[in-house]
Scaffold this motif. Structure first.
Motif, PDB file in Angstrom:
ATOM      1  N   GLU A 199     111.807  73.882 107.105  1.00  0.00           N
ATOM      2  CA  GLU A 199     110.412  73.367 106.146  1.00  0.00           C
ATOM      3  C   GLU A 199     109.912  75.086 105.563  1.00  0.00           C
TER       4      GLU A 199
ATOM      5  N   VAL B 245     110.646  75.241 101.452  1.00  0.00           N
ATOM      6  CA  VAL B 245     109.425  74.976 100.143  1.00  0.00           C
ATOM      7  C   VAL B 245     108.981  76.130  98.993  1.00  0.00           C
TER       8      VAL B 245
ATOM      9  N   LEU C 295     113.582  67.284  99.669  1.00  0.00           N
ATOM     10  CA  LEU C 295     112.444  66.676 100.461  1.00  0.00           C
ATOM     11  C   LEU C 295     112.062  66.128 101.325  1.00  0.00           C
TER      12      LEU C 295
ATOM     13  N   SER D  99     106.101  67.732 110.646  1.00  0.00           N
ATOM     14  CA  SER D  99     106.075  68.828 109.095  1.00  0.00           C
ATOM     15  C   SER D  99     105.764  68.511 108.222  1.00  0.00           C
ATOM     16  N   HIS D 100     105.359  66.721 107.990  1.00  0.00           N
ATOM     17  CA  HIS D 100     104.538  66.599 107.181  1.00  0.00           C
ATOM     18  C   HIS D 100     103.263  67.404 106.847  1.00  0.00           C
TER      19      HIS D 100
ATOM     20  N   ILE E 146     104.316  70.514 105.447  1.00  0.00           N
ATOM     21  CA  ILE E 146     104.398  70.980 103.974  1.00  0.00           C
ATOM     22  C   ILE E 146     102.732  71.116 103.440  1.00  0.00           C
TER      23      ILE E 146
ATOM     24  N   VAL F  96     105.112  64.312  98.267  1.00  0.00           N
ATOM     25  CA  VAL F  96     104.057  64.497  99.742  1.00  0.00           C
ATOM     26  C   VAL F  96     103.342  63.129 100.611  1.00  0.00           C
TER      27      VAL F  96
END
Length: 1206
Positions: A983, A986, A1019, A1030-1031, A1034, A1070
């Motif tokens: 992650e 990003v 993504l 994890s969303h 991020i 996201v």
């Protein structure tokens, strides 16, 4: 006859001569004696004896009286019945009896007497037979046609005959019975339902035991009767089935509920009986009742699938039409039918295979399974029964059955060659298909491939020479991906073998806390290589305990995992271990099954010292031209090349198996051959296997050393490279040998002859990497004075004028090849030194980035051709990747240099993009390149070639999964989370897109779409699984970035505006793609300090102090180390692509392609990094999509809303 009637009315009975009156006044014995004389008289009479007929008319009437018909003695009744039978014969066609009731009584009486036929050993059997023969020959029962009770008479006759017939009767009895019954059917006006039932029940009874006392002879009798009367009885059978099937009148017969079984029996007897019934069955296939359709399909399948059936040929559509039925059992029955039909009716194979091909994709697993069974069964019987494409429809949704079926077919036709070379060629694709399954993530799939390889592709029970020949030609005919899968299989097995060996070594150590932790860690590693790791973990722990307690098993396992274990020893060890762990009282033993799985993976059943010797002999035969390569369908050159590649792979996975004088002498012979490829392969094998050659085989060493020194000086570049590594790996006094090579080469360097410069530069480069301290001073001078000034900064020979961006290797100019080797020498020297104390790293990086920024034309004189410029750009980009893998050089790479290197993946030349992506992927998979380089794949989202986008996406998937798996297996590396957690790519991706030279106008819709597409490219993979929330992590990370400024240009408002815009786009993705983004982040993200400044507000945001730098004292960019500001390098022109692919928008990289070429062993990869990065000889000048300008940004919130709308 009028006179006869007059004689009959007078009542006087005339007896034959010698026969007195027969009445109830005489004894039974006397009555029998007199009746026998009467029988003899009637037997001798014929139809032409008119006087006698008239004479004995009253006697005939007397014998039909109730006195005789109901007489209690069976002998009397039999003799009377024989007399009556002859009377019917003599007086035919008109019987002397006119009363219908009397006729019924007489024929019912005769029928009862026929029961005597049952006892074939009876003294009276001949008279019973005479009775049967007489009435059959005369067709006496035909008189009953005009009687009202004829149906009762005929039914009783049929039942009687079916009851009495048995295996004691000869053919004559059977024939007379058939004649008697068939005459009734054929000459009568109709057949009653009761009579029909009598016949049909006999046929049905044999299978369903309606009548327990019926035997097979009765069935045969009914069968013969139906065949004899087929034409006459067919309308009545049709009418019966019509009433039952079409009109639903089940009351017409008690056989109605067994109608489908009865149809099958009749069909087996004579298909012509059902010619008019088949349309009725076809109509039933359209019924709305699922069970009814299923019954009909089962019936038709049995009828048409039979070997001797001809209806399947004449009416194939009957069953084929329901292959797509909505009811699952119906489709399943159709597939089962197809299996029999394929083998019994080859002429229908074409139609059947098409239907099976469709059903191979059926959503029901049971149907797919039966399709596989049908195809495999038919293929094993006769490969010609299935068309060329049908085995390919063995769909992997029922993978195990499909794989085993294909393996059996391959072994039968390819290895055993049961149907010749043509059949073997037809199924040659199977081996590739099977090995491709090794790319699946499931450990069960991998184990199945290993088992199939050991049992079917290269059977381990073959004799050694034959087994190696089989392996040799298999390897030579595999496609590229199958070869990689096979190599990976050997490496995985080798790795597991080492893990088991490590566990055995641990068990010998004294127990302690550290011991328990080490054993548990090794147990977990082994568990992951076995099916169902959750359950297997306990079994592996139990195995560890068994190894601690049982020394015998431990020694057997040590022998098994020993590098010197032979195939025969392995077989013995496996048997002993499984025998020891097995228990006859426990037939189902999960622990034993796990042990078998483990032993199956680690046992060396194919490769040992004897096998390697046999394999090398096979390769030598091909080299000498004495092998039967052409007979095996493999060109000799292809066989040699594959054999050498196979030996190279095995030299890495089974190095000890090469430790024999015979093997090394054979390899030495290969080394002396003129063929460069053969010598090169021999060098690689020596490098991998010769670590103990100096002490164990001194006679080989004395011959080998001069050859290696010669190859290092005069051989091809690759031979020189491996020669240096061989000396480094095999000899103890390597410094002396290196000096003997270095000095003459160093002094002989001359730029006037570029072709003679390539090999010396390669050799010096590897010497610089392996012995940097030994040649420190001359190397520094060599790099500064010769490589940079004389070689790289001068363009001596003008390149060819061409529009091509790439040419084959043999068309590349020697000067360009020499420059590439010069660049590699500089990099290898730095990798050998591993420090930047002399600032040589800075100088080299400036040189490399200058090459990139100048599109490969460092001098900018325009002398270099476009293909050469592409080669130099690729070499410079790969060189930066190599240097980035060393921490000391990664620290000094400026962000501008990193970005310039990243842009190589969007180079205008297809081959440059391809080769650079592969090098990038290799470095990332080995966890040597820093995480920010994973973000480089984000730029591939706009590659115009679909295959390149797919490859980039696959690289991202593999790298992300690899890092996640690594973190699961190594919980103690949490302090390195920012460099491993996928992650964290990003922030790097956002920063890279912000500084994309084509991102000019902040608010331009097309450019925003490009940014969104690039972000979604990475993504989408990261957000596929919401592991550990994890969303939200991020989302939190993107929010924190928006509170900072760009670390590269913190005072540039436009750059910061771009940063916030890209963050808004990322946030939009996201939010729109996740439902859990608003949850609490599992941890506070740590942003890379080099890329972002301190946050504007005090938030839960941290900045990592990578590269031993703190945020407050972050040094300014090294101005000397920064590349020239020349704008974006390597951006292709806006012209159309030259390859067949046409740049287009749309979904990127979704098609599954072959796995990336990262399956070489790690040591081999490190060496191959220095080879030419060629991606093929075809000129492919496809550029990525052009980048467009963007409009100024208004506010971040506005962009956020705007992106939501679009």
């Amino acid at each position: 006859m009028a006179h006869s009637k007059n004689r009959a009315t007078d009542g006087k009975i005339t007896y034959p001569p010698g026969v007195k009156e027969i009445s109830d006044k005489i004894s039974k014995e006397e009555m029998v004696r007199r009746l026998k004389m009467v029988v003899k008289t009637f037997m001798d009479m014929d139809q032409d004896s008119e006087e006698e007929k008239e004479l004995y008319l009253n006697l005939a009437l007397h014998l039909a009286s109730d006195f005789f018909l109901k007489h209690p003695d069976k002998d009397v009744r039999l003799l009377v019945a024989c007399c009556l039978a002859d009377i019917f014969r003599i007086y035919a066609p008109e019987a002397p009896y006119t009363s219908p009731d009397k006729l019924k009584d007489i024929f019912m009486f005769i029928t009862r007497q026929l029961k005597g036929l049952e006892d074939t050993k009876s003294a009276q059997f001949n008279r019973y037979f005479y009775l049967l023969e007489n009435i059959a020959w005369v067709k006496s029962y035909n008189i009953c046609f005009e009687l009202e009770d004829s149906n009762e008479i005929f039914t009783q006759l049929y039942r009687t005959l079916f009851q009495v017939i048995n295996n004691g009767h000869n053919q004559k009895v059977h024939m007379h019975m058939v004649d008697l019954m068939s005459s009734i059917v054929c000459e009568g006006d109709s057949v009653s339902q009761e009579l029909l039932d009598t016949v049909l029940k006999i046929n049905f009874s044999l299978l369903h035991l309606v009548f327990q006392n019926l035997n097979k002879q009765a069935y045969d009798l009914a069968k013969a009767l139906l065949k004899r009367t087929a034409q006459a009885i067919e309308p009545y059978i049709t009418n019966f089935f019509n009433q039952v099937l079409m009109l639903g009148k089940t009351s017409v017969s008690d056989l109605s509920e067994h109608v489908f079984d009865l149809i099958l029996e009749l069909y087996n007897i004579d298909s012509h009986l059902l010619l008019s019934v088949l349309p009725q069955l076809e109509f039933k296939l359209k019924s709305n009742d699922n069970d009814e359709r299923l019954q009909v399909v089962k019936l038709l399948a049995k009828m048409f699938g039979a070997k001797d059936s001809d209806s399947c040929t004449t009416r194939p559509i009957t069953c084929f039409s329901v292959f797509n039925d909505i009811h699952v059992p119906v489709r399943l029955e159709c597939v089962k039918f197809a299996s029999h039909c394929l083998m019994n009716h080859p002429d229908l194979a074409k139609d059947l295979t098409e239907y099976l091909k469709v059903r191979s994709h059926d959503p029901e697993e049971a149907i797919r399974h039966d399709v596989i069974v049908s195809i495999v069964t038919a293929s094993k019987k006769d490969l010609s029964l299935v068309n060329d494409h049908l085995p390919g429809c063995l769909y992997w949704r029922v993978r195990k059955e499909a794989m085993m079926g294909l393996a059996q077919i391959y072994k039968k036709y390819a290895l055993q060659a049961e149907a010749g070379k043509e059949a073997a060629k037809q199924i040659s694709w199977i081996k590739d298909k099977l090995l491709h399954i090794y790319y699946q993530n499931s450990i069960d799939d991998r184990l199945l491939v290993e088992r199939i390889f050991a049992q079917y592709l290269v059977p381990h029970n073959l004799e050694t020479t034959e087994r190696m020949k089989c392996l040799y030609y298999l390897y030579a005919t595999l496609d590229g991906n199958a070869v990689k899968a096979l190599n990976e299989m050997w490496k995985c097995q080798n790795m597991l073998r080492h893990n088991v060996k490590d566990l055995l070594d641990l068990i010998k150590q004294p127990k302690s806390d550290s011991y328990n932790k080490a054993v548990f860690s090794k147990v977990m590693v082994i568990t992951r290589n076995l099916p169902d790791p959750g359950k297997t973990q306990d079994f592996v722990k139990k195995l560890a305990q068994v190894l601690e307690e049982d020394e015998k098993i431990r020694k057997q396992l040590e022998t098994l995992v020993s590098p010197s274990c032979s195939c025969k020893q392995a077989e013995v060890c496996v048997k002993e271990i499984t025998k020891k762990q097995g228990s006859p009282k426990q037939p189902s033993n999960p622990f034993l099954e796990m042990v078998k799985f483990l032993l199956e993976r680690i046992a060396p059943v194919h490769i040992d010292t004897e096998s390697i010797s046999a394999l090398i002999k096979q390769v030598n035969k091909s080299i000498e031209g004495t092998a039967d390569d052409e007979d095996e369908g493999v060109p000799t050159e292809q066989a040699i090349r594959a054999g050498l590649e196979l030996l190279k792979v095995l030299s890495f996975t089974h190095p000890v198996s090469f430790h024999s004088a015979e093997t090394f002498e054979s390899l030495l012979g290969c080394l002396k051959m003129e063929d460069e490829k053969v010598a090169e392969a021999a060098l690689q094998i020596f490098k991998n296997t010769g670590n103990k050659l100096e002490e164990s085989f001194p006679h080989i060493k004395s011959v080998l050393l001069p050859v290696l020194q010669h190859k290092a000086k005069k051989g091809s570049p690759r031979q020189a490279k491996y020669a240096i590594h061989c000396i480094h790996a095999m000899f103890s006094n390597r410094d002396t040998h290196f000096a003997q090579i270095f000095e003459p080469l160093h002094k002989s360097l001359d730029t006037d002859n570029m072709e003679q410069l390539i090999t010396p530069l390669t050799t010096l480069g590897h010497l610089a990497m392996l012995a940097p301290e030994q040649f420190a001073a001359p190397l520094k001078s060599l790099v500064a004075n010769f490589i940079v000034k004389d070689l790289l900064m001068n363009d001596r020979i003008p390149g060819k004028k061409t529009t091509k961006l790439w040419v084959p290797d043999d068309e590349v100019s020697p000067e360009t090849l020499a420059k590439i080797q010069g660049l590699k020498l500089m990099v290898r020297w730095l990798l050998g030194v591993k420090n930047n104390q002399s600032k040589s790293g800075n100088s080299t990086l400036r040189m490399l980035t200058a090459i990139l920024s100048s599109d490969g034309d460092l001098t900018e004189q325009g002398k270099i051709g476009k293909p050469d410029m592409s080669r130099l750009r690729l070499a410079a980009g790969c060189a930066i990747l190599r240097l980035s893998q060393e921490p000391c050089y990664h620290e000094i790479i400026a962000l501008e240099q990193y970005q310039l290197c990243a842009l190589v993946i969007n180079d205008e030349c297809y081959q440059v993009r391809q080769a650079f992506a592969q090098k990038l992927h290799k470095g990332l998979c080995r966890l040597r390149l820093p995480l920010e380089y994973l973000a480089v794949f984000t730029l591939c989202a706009k590659d115009p070639v679909k295959e390149r986008r797919a490859h980039a996406r696959q690289c991202l998937v593999k790298n992300i999964n690899l890092r996640r798996e690594y973190l699961k297996q190594h919980a103690a590396v949490s302090e390195k989370l920012i460099s491993l957690l996928p992650e964290y790519v990003v922030p790097y991706a956002i920063h890279l897109l912000v500084h994309d030279p084509d991102y000019v106008k902040v608010q331009d819709i097309e450019q925003l779409k490009d940014i969104k597409e690039a972000l979604w490219f990475v993504l989408e993979i990261l957000m596929a699984k919401n592991e550990n929330n994890s969303h939200a992590f991020i989302r939190k990370m993107v929010e924190n970035i928006k509170q900072t400024k760009d670390g590269q240009c913190p005072d540039d408002p436009k750059i910061n505006e771009k940063l916030y815009t890209v963050c808004d786009v990322a946030m939009n993705i996201v939010i729109s793609k996740s439902t859990t983004y608003s949850l609490e982040s599992p941890k506070d993200p740590v942003l890379p300090a080099r890329y972002f400044t301190q946050p504007d507000k005090v938030l839960n945001c941290c900045l990592s102090n990578q590269d031993d730098k703190v945020q407050e004292s972050k040094p300014k960019r090294d101005e000397q180390n920064s590349p020239p500001k020349r704008g974006r390098r390597g951006r292709p022109p806006k012209s159309a692509a030259s390859k067949d692919e046409t740049p287009s928008k749309g979904r990127r990289g979704r098609r599954k392609t072959a796995p990336p070429a990262d399956e070489e062993n790690e040591e081999e990869q490190e060496e191959e990094e220095d080879d030419e990065d060629d991606a093929g000889s075809e000129n492919i000048e496809v550029k990525p999509k052009g980048r467009r300008g963007r409009k100024p940004r208004l506010v971040a919130a506005y962009i956020y809303i705007y992106m939501t709308l679009i």
